[in-house]
Design a protein around this motif. Sequence first.
Motif, short mmCIF file in Angstrom:
data_model
loop_
_atom_site.label_atom_id
_atom_site.label_comp_id
_atom_site.label_asym_id
_atom_site.label_seq_id
_atom_site.Cartn_x
_atom_site.Cartn_y
_atom_site.Cartn_z
N TRP A 176 0.84 -1.20 0.00
CA TRP A 176 0.00 0.00 0.00
C TRP A 176 0.87 1.24 0.00
O TRP A 176 1.92 1.30 0.63
CB TRP A 176 -0.89 0.05 1.23
CG TRP A 176 -1.88 -1.06 1.35
CD1 TRP A 176 -2.26 -1.95 0.39
CD2 TRP A 176 -2.63 -1.39 2.52
NE1 TRP A 176 -3.21 -2.81 0.89
CE2 TRP A 176 -3.46 -2.49 2.18
CE3 TRP A 176 -2.69 -0.88 3.80
CZ2 TRP A 176 -4.33 -3.07 3.11
CZ3 TRP A 176 -3.56 -1.44 4.71
CH2 TRP A 176 -4.37 -2.53 4.37
N SER A 177 0.41 2.27 -0.68
CA SER A 177 0.99 3.59 -0.60
C SER A 177 0.03 4.41 0.27
O SER A 177 -1.11 4.64 -0.13
CB SER A 177 1.12 4.19 -2.00
OG SER A 177 1.59 5.51 -1.93
N VAL A 178 0.50 4.79 1.44
CA VAL A 178 -0.37 5.48 2.40
C VAL A 178 0.09 6.93 2.54
O VAL A 178 1.22 7.19 2.96
CB VAL A 178 -0.34 4.78 3.78
CG1 VAL A 178 -1.30 5.45 4.75
CG2 VAL A 178 -0.66 3.30 3.64
N ASP A 179 -0.79 7.85 2.16
CA ASP A 179 -0.51 9.28 2.33
C ASP A 179 -1.01 9.70 3.71
O ASP A 179 -2.21 9.74 3.96
CB ASP A 179 -1.21 10.11 1.25
CG ASP A 179 -0.65 9.85 -0.14
OD1 ASP A 179 0.47 9.33 -0.24
OD2 ASP A 179 -1.33 10.17 -1.12
N VAL A 180 -0.05 9.99 4.60
CA VAL A 180 -0.36 10.39 5.97
C VAL A 180 -0.34 11.91 6.04
O VAL A 180 0.67 12.54 5.72
CB VAL A 180 0.66 9.79 6.97
CG1 VAL A 180 0.35 10.23 8.39
CG2 VAL A 180 0.68 8.27 6.86
N ARG A 181 -1.46 12.47 6.44
CA ARG A 181 -1.57 13.93 6.60
C ARG A 181 -1.18 14.28 8.03
O ARG A 181 -1.74 13.75 8.98
CB ARG A 181 -2.99 14.40 6.32
CG ARG A 181 -3.17 15.90 6.46
CD ARG A 181 -4.64 16.27 6.20
NE ARG A 181 -4.88 17.67 6.44
CZ ARG A 181 -4.74 18.65 5.55
NH1 ARG A 181 -4.34 18.33 4.33
NH2 ARG A 181 -4.99 19.89 5.85
#
Length: 158
Positions: A46-51
């Motif tokens: 998974w590519s997880v974009d963490v804000r």
Amino acid sequence: MGRFKQLILMVAAASLLASCSGGMVRRVSEPAASIQQLTVRPDGSWSVDVRINNFSSIPMRFDAIALRMSLGSEQAGTLNGNAGISIGPESADVVTVVHSPTPSARIVMADALAAQRSIGYVLKGTINATPEEGKPRDYDIDRTSSLSPVPGLPGVMR
């Protein structure tokens, strides 16, 4: 007339002193983290974009991320990474973490994507951050939210 001049001078001096005391307040607040987007990659990772939200009144440097993630009732593993970014006061930015989820989390995610339904998630862990001219510190993160499929983008949840 002499008393009037004294009064004017005293008012001017008080005004000058009051204007000097109004500098910027340096407030360091707990940051927050959430998943902005999760993309299932062709290899199953998974590519997880963490804000990351910086609620402080000063810039902060964000470094190490260690967030345990669960989807629904399944543990998905820990998002580990080095953010390596500075975020301005009361601002946010996004860090992308490549993650190899647990087999049970992959199944839960595949099911949610196939059914085109939302899924709840929990992030618990720490983010290491350093205030401008300060010392590094670990901040606790405990976030509960949900992700929904993005129409027209297969394998993407926001």
